[in-house]
Enzyme design. Structure first.
Site, mmCIF file in Angstrom:
data_model
loop_
_atom_site.group_PDB
_atom_site.id
_atom_site.type_symbol
_atom_site.label_atom_id
_atom_site.label_comp_id
_atom_site.label_asym_id
_atom_site.label_seq_id
_atom_site.Cartn_x
_atom_site.Cartn_y
_atom_site.Cartn_z
ATOM 1 N N ASN A 38 -6.032 2.344 -6.940
ATOM 2 C CA ASN A 38 -6.295 1.412 -5.863
ATOM 3 C C ASN A 38 -6.935 0.176 -6.509
ATOM 4 O O ASN A 38 -7.358 0.224 -7.665
ATOM 5 C CB ASN A 38 -7.216 2.017 -4.811
ATOM 6 C CG ASN A 38 -7.220 1.225 -3.517
ATOM 7 O OD1 ASN A 38 -6.303 0.459 -3.235
ATOM 8 N ND2 ASN A 38 -8.267 1.396 -2.720
ATOM 9 N N HIS A 55 -10.668 6.433 7.056
ATOM 10 C CA HIS A 55 -9.604 5.553 6.571
ATOM 11 C C HIS A 55 -9.134 4.560 7.642
ATOM 12 O O HIS A 55 -8.207 3.782 7.392
ATOM 13 C CB HIS A 55 -8.399 6.383 6.109
ATOM 14 C CG HIS A 55 -8.610 7.047 4.782
ATOM 15 N ND1 HIS A 55 -8.752 8.408 4.655
ATOM 16 C CD2 HIS A 55 -8.727 6.533 3.528
ATOM 17 C CE1 HIS A 55 -8.932 8.709 3.373
ATOM 18 N NE2 HIS A 55 -8.925 7.599 2.673
ATOM 19 N N ARG A 76 -4.319 8.516 -8.469
ATOM 20 C CA ARG A 76 -3.638 7.333 -7.981
ATOM 21 C C ARG A 76 -4.496 6.111 -8.323
ATOM 22 O O ARG A 76 -5.674 6.238 -8.662
ATOM 23 C CB ARG A 76 -3.390 7.387 -6.469
ATOM 24 C CG ARG A 76 -4.655 7.305 -5.632
ATOM 25 C CD ARG A 76 -4.381 7.387 -4.135
ATOM 26 N NE ARG A 76 -3.619 6.240 -3.652
ATOM 27 C CZ ARG A 76 -4.161 5.135 -3.163
ATOM 28 N NH1 ARG A 76 -5.486 4.999 -3.121
ATOM 29 N NH2 ARG A 76 -3.392 4.162 -2.708
ATOM 30 N N TYR A 81 0.836 -1.195 0.000
ATOM 31 C CA TYR A 81 0.000 0.000 0.000
ATOM 32 C C TYR A 81 0.873 1.248 0.000
ATOM 33 O O TYR A 81 1.846 1.335 0.751
ATOM 34 C CB TYR A 81 -0.919 0.003 1.220
ATOM 35 C CG TYR A 81 -2.140 0.882 1.047
ATOM 36 C CD1 TYR A 81 -3.316 0.363 0.526
ATOM 37 C CD2 TYR A 81 -2.105 2.225 1.361
ATOM 38 C CE1 TYR A 81 -4.434 1.155 0.350
ATOM 39 C CE2 TYR A 81 -3.219 3.028 1.189
ATOM 40 C CZ TYR A 81 -4.378 2.495 0.682
ATOM 41 O OH TYR A 81 -5.477 3.290 0.500
ATOM 42 N N TYR A 110 -7.799 -7.561 3.801
ATOM 43 C CA TYR A 110 -8.479 -6.274 3.631
ATOM 44 C C TYR A 110 -9.112 -6.167 2.249
ATOM 45 O O TYR A 110 -10.216 -5.637 2.094
ATOM 46 C CB TYR A 110 -7.481 -5.141 3.853
ATOM 47 C CG TYR A 110 -8.018 -3.775 3.518
ATOM 48 C CD1 TYR A 110 -9.053 -3.213 4.255
ATOM 49 C CD2 TYR A 110 -7.489 -3.037 2.455
ATOM 50 C CE1 TYR A 110 -9.560 -1.958 3.943
ATOM 51 C CE2 TYR A 110 -7.978 -1.782 2.144
ATOM 52 C CZ TYR A 110 -9.015 -1.249 2.891
ATOM 53 O OH TYR A 110 -9.506 -0.017 2.570
ATOM 54 N N LYS A 111 -8.427 -6.672 1.237
ATOM 55 C CA LYS A 111 -8.937 -6.583 -0.128
ATOM 56 C C LYS A 111 -9.906 -7.712 -0.471
ATOM 57 O O LYS A 111 -10.379 -7.807 -1.605
ATOM 58 C CB LYS A 111 -7.769 -6.528 -1.110
ATOM 59 C CG LYS A 111 -6.989 -5.216 -0.991
ATOM 60 C CD LYS A 111 -5.867 -5.104 -1.989
ATOM 61 C CE LYS A 111 -5.160 -3.753 -1.863
ATOM 62 N NZ LYS A 111 -6.014 -2.632 -2.265
ATOM 63 N N GLU A 159 -9.583 0.897 -9.130
ATOM 64 C CA GLU A 159 -10.105 2.245 -8.956
ATOM 65 C C GLU A 159 -9.066 3.251 -9.429
ATOM 66 O O GLU A 159 -7.943 3.268 -8.936
ATOM 67 C CB GLU A 159 -10.424 2.505 -7.485
ATOM 68 C CG GLU A 159 -11.541 1.646 -6.931
ATOM 69 C CD GLU A 159 -11.727 1.831 -5.436
ATOM 70 O OE1 GLU A 159 -12.695 1.257 -4.904
ATOM 71 O OE2 GLU A 159 -10.910 2.545 -4.811
#
Length: 357
Positions: A234, A202, A232, A46, A325-326, A274
């Site tokens: 994601n 967040h 950016r 990350y 998390y993903k 994203e």
């Protein structure tokens, strides 16, 4: 004015497809080649990874300010369905109305400039005429007069724009998510996050706080200037090409994670990317956060050998906390097994564009 969906002559390009039920969504070969593959190396951690949001390579998703692709009409129909079922997916606190007008102006001007064959904007003082040909909309309204729109300004224009949006007010040395629309989000909720500060919304992201990533990102964004947007990547994973993976609908899509096999994984497992862009708005001084979602099945991604090799290595070696998390820790072994067939062991050069073999 019409708010009906009438693609008409645009059916050849903005084709009919679904992101639920029978899942007829697919990417054309052209759209696969321009997919924003998020990995420029063989590992992942990350990071803020901000860069200026300037016009990029011709044909890429960076070429225009707001990317409009072959899924435009279908995504807008899906958004309307989600909002009809759950109006709380779009909320704006009263003090954010001006920011909504800022966003409306930014999107209308950008689309009319970048896609004149599909969108046009005529201005006569505060009397504006907006034409959206793919959706069959021809609407005259008074800028800054909410009574002349069928919805608030943020909702009106984002019902016509791919991607989710949040509007963030700056005060007390931080950013507050005080408006937003989300119908294609990766397991987060406008209704839950509305009114939260930067660090509050967040909070669920693992490892990033310990690394100080969000502190640095906030410091950077508080200095963001009007006319100098940034962007950016994601990413996460989704079983089936389902745009709406919200907490509110988890009982519908969560169980699909148990449906993968080695036989159907290539068709059902999707990489969800994203493209996140941030804009400082001129009148309100708010920050608009555009979260544009792209989906591609593993079968589609495997048509680019560089991506096939790299995706295998990223999924295989990612930190377990990030895989959790993903949302794919349960299926990680199956994904690694399936992807390994496409990794020929060759080195891959830096960069994500497919021609950079």
């Amino acid at each position: 004015m019409s708010l009906d969906f009438k693609p008409g002559a645009f059916n050849d390009f903005f084709r009919e497809e679904t992101f639920r039920g029978d899942f007829t969504y697919r990417n054309s070969p052209h759209n696969i080649r321009r997919f924003p593959f998020p990995f420029d190396r063989d590992d992942y951690m990350y990071a803020v990874n901000m860069e200026p949001h300037v016009p990029g390579r011709i044909g890429s998703v960076f070429e225009k300010t707001f990317d409009v692709d072959e899924h435009y009409v279908a995504e807008m129909i899906d958004r309307a369905k989600v909002l009809a079922d759950d109006p709380l997916r779009c909320q704006s606190l009263p003090h954010m109305t001006l920011a909504g007008w800022d966003l409306l102006e930014l999107i209308m001007e950008s689309k009319a400039r970048d896609y004149p064959e599909w969108f046009s904007l005529e201005k006569n003082g505060n009397r504006w005429r907006w034409i959206n040909r793919p959706l069959g909309i021809d609407h005259s309204f008074t800028f800054l007069d909410e009574a002349t729109l069928p919805y608030g300004p943020m909702e009106y224009i984002t019902r016509q724009t791919q991607g989710d949006f949040t509007l963030q007010d700056e005060r007390e040395g931080t950013l507050w998510m005080d408006a937003g629309i989300a119908t294609s989000q990766a397991d987060w909720s406008v209704d839950f996050d509305i009114g939260m500060s930067w660090h509050e919304w967040h909070a669920p992201v693992p490892l990033a706080h310990e690394m100080g990533i969000f502190d640095r990102a906030l410091k950077f964004l508080l200095k963001l200037q009007h006319g100098a947007p940034v962007r950016r990547f994601n990413w996460t994973m989704t079983v089936n090409p389902l745009l709406d993976t919200a907490p509110e609908t988890y009982p519908k899509w969560g169980p699909t994670k148990t449906s993968l096999t080695q036989e159907n994984l290539g068709q059902k497992q999707h990489l969800r990317v994203e493209l996140q862009t941030l804009y400082r708005l001129p009148r309100s001084n708010a920050i608009a956060f555009d979260i544009r979602c792209y989906l591609a099945s593993f079968d589609e991604l495997m048509t680019v050998p560089k991506w096939a090799r790299r995706l295998h290595r990223v999924v295989r070696d990612i930190h377990p906390d990030l895989a959790t998390y993903k949302g794919f820790i349960r299926n990680q072994p199956a994904m690694v097994e399936w992807l390994s067939k496409y990794d020929d062991g060759k080195p891959t050069s830096p960069g994500w564009w497919p021609e950079e073999a």
